[in-house]
Design an enzyme around this catalytic site. Structure first.
Site, PDB file in Angstrom:
ATOM      1  N   GLY A  17      33.976  35.610  14.087  1.00  0.00           N
ATOM      2  CA  GLY A  17      34.193  35.040  12.756  1.00  0.00           C
ATOM      3  C   GLY A  17      33.177  35.416  11.694  1.00  0.00           C
ATOM      4  CB  SER A  18      30.796  38.178  11.119  1.00  0.00           C
ATOM      5  OG  SER A  18      31.551  39.357  11.092  1.00  0.00           O
ATOM      6  CB  ILE A  93      51.071  42.313  16.395  1.00  0.00           C
ATOM      7  CG1 ILE A  93      50.024  43.348  16.787  1.00  0.00           C
ATOM      8  CG2 ILE A  93      52.059  42.891  15.397  1.00  0.00           C
ATOM      9  CD1 ILE A  93      50.531  44.409  17.715  1.00  0.00           C
ATOM     10  CG  LEU A  94      50.335  37.821  11.956  1.00  0.00           C
ATOM     11  CD1 LEU A  94      49.919  37.750  10.484  1.00  0.00           C
ATOM     12  CD2 LEU A  94      50.201  36.448  12.612  1.00  0.00           C
ATOM     13  CG  ASN A 108      44.151  42.608   9.060  1.00  0.00           C
ATOM     14  OD1 ASN A 108      43.401  41.800   9.617  1.00  0.00           O
ATOM     15  ND2 ASN A 108      44.359  43.829   9.560  1.00  0.00           N
ATOM     16  CG  HIS A 110      41.912  48.223  10.440  1.00  0.00           C
ATOM     17  ND1 HIS A 110      42.221  47.766  11.711  1.00  0.00           N
ATOM     18  CD2 HIS A 110      41.720  49.567  10.542  1.00  0.00           C
ATOM     19  CE1 HIS A 110      42.230  48.798  12.542  1.00  0.00           C
ATOM     20  NE2 HIS A 110      41.933  49.891  11.858  1.00  0.00           N
ATOM     21  CG  ASP A 142      53.632  46.346   6.605  1.00  0.00           C
ATOM     22  OD1 ASP A 142      53.023  46.261   7.703  1.00  0.00           O
ATOM     23  OD2 ASP A 142      53.858  47.440   6.049  1.00  0.00           O
ATOM     24  CD  GLU A 175      34.854  44.925   9.051  1.00  0.00           C
ATOM     25  OE1 GLU A 175      35.397  43.834   9.277  1.00  0.00           O
ATOM     26  OE2 GLU A 175      34.613  45.747   9.945  1.00  0.00           O
TER      27      GLU A 175
HETATM   28  C1  GRF Z   1      36.238  43.128  12.198  1.00  0.00           C
HETATM   29  O1  GRF Z   1      35.673  44.385  12.444  1.00  0.00           O
HETATM   30  C2  GRF Z   1      37.568  43.251  11.523  1.00  0.00           C
HETATM   31  O2  GRF Z   1      37.642  44.339  10.646  1.00  0.00           O
HETATM   32  C3  GRF Z   1      38.495  43.462  12.682  1.00  0.00           C
HETATM   33  O3  GRF Z   1      37.997  42.626  13.705  1.00  0.00           O
HETATM   34  C4  GRF Z   1      36.602  42.421  13.504  1.00  0.00           C
HETATM   35  C5  GRF Z   1      36.392  40.932  13.412  1.00  0.00           C
HETATM   36  O4  GRF Z   1      35.035  40.604  13.323  1.00  0.00           O
HETATM   37  N1  GRF Z   1      39.864  43.169  12.317  1.00  0.00           N
HETATM   38  P1  GRF Z   1      34.603  39.137  12.936  1.00  0.00           P
HETATM   39  O5  GRF Z   1      35.261  38.202  13.953  1.00  0.00           O
HETATM   40  O6  GRF Z   1      35.065  38.856  11.554  1.00  0.00           O
HETATM   41  O7  GRF Z   1      33.121  39.121  13.059  1.00  0.00           O
END
Ligand code: GRF
Length: 217
Positions: A17-18, A93-94, A108, A110, A142, A175
């Site tokens: 959950g960062s 996957i939703l 999302n 990624h 999507d 991110e």
């Molecule tokens: C992140 O690298 C995100 O891009 C991917 O999963 C990882 C989740 O990391 N979808 P965190 O749980 O938010 O730390």
């Protein structure tokens, strides 16, 4: 800004959950136009749930083994009058019915420059491919896997002795910057998705601060 005028964000997370934390931190600033009101996880021991509880945000675990898992997930989101759903390390996957129930309201993050390296282990795929630049992407969700319309991207260099861990850490810093920024743009009405195309308005313009890696001068 009065709290009730802020966009209400629900976060789906499975792990540490960062990115959730970056959204929570952003929401704690008075001038941020959105706040996390709900965290849902498919994993009971997800640290994301703990992060939410620690700051008084409602956190709910729903077991994917339950019947109607996605319907219940959607019901919780609606019960909390959530405007926007942010997937943040949600490993499922939703399904199409969930995506269409919240059409245009799910985003999302990624860890690659999509459309390169969708799916799991994006950083390892970038290393294996030998690219010198990778990064991260925030996109609308999507029905495909990491295929939805792109909102924001940040480029991150791949350095000569990177392994999956060092590269992932470098990308993660970005991110944590672009996810709150994307939420801000949506909350301010500067980003819309119309018929699968992302439209920008207001102060959003193409920056000139991109870079080429490796540096040759
Ligand atoms: C992140 O690298 C995100 O891009 C991917 O999963 C990882 C989740 O990391 N979808 P965190 O749980 O938010 O730390």
């Amino acid at each position: 800004m009065h709290p009730r005028t802020r966009l209400r964000v629900g976060v789906l997370a499975s792990g540490r959950g960062s990115n959730l934390q970056a959204l929570i931190d952003a929401g704690q600033k008075a001038d941020f136009p959105a706040e996390v009101v709900l965290v849902l996880s498919d994993k009971k021991n997800s640290y994301a749930l703990e992060r939410a509880s620690m700051v008084g945000i409602r956190s709910i675990h729903l077991s994917p083994k339950e019947d109607d898992f996605y319907r219940k997930l959607g019901d919780e989101i609606e019960n909390f009058e959530t405007d926007l759903i942010c997937c943040a390390g949600f490993i499922r996957i939703l399904p199409p019915e969930f995506v269409s129930r919240f059409s245009g309201r799910i985003i999302n993050i990624h860890p690659s420059l999509l459309p390169s390296f969708p799916g799991l282990h994006a950083q390892k795929k970038a290393l294996d491919a030998g690219v010198t630049v990778t990064g991260c992407t925030v996109h609308f969700v999507d029905e495909g896997v990491d295929t939805g319309p792109i909102i924001l991207q940040a480029a991150v260099p791949v350095l000569p002795y990177d392994d999956e861990e060092t590269l992932s850490e470098r990308i993660l810093v970005y991110e944590h910057r672009i996810y709150p920024l994307a939420v801000r743009l949506i909350a301010e009405g500067s980003v819309h998705c119309v018929d699968g195309v992302v439209l920008y308005s207001g102060n959003v313009h193409q920056g000139s601060s991109g870079f080429i890696s490796p540096v040759t001068e």
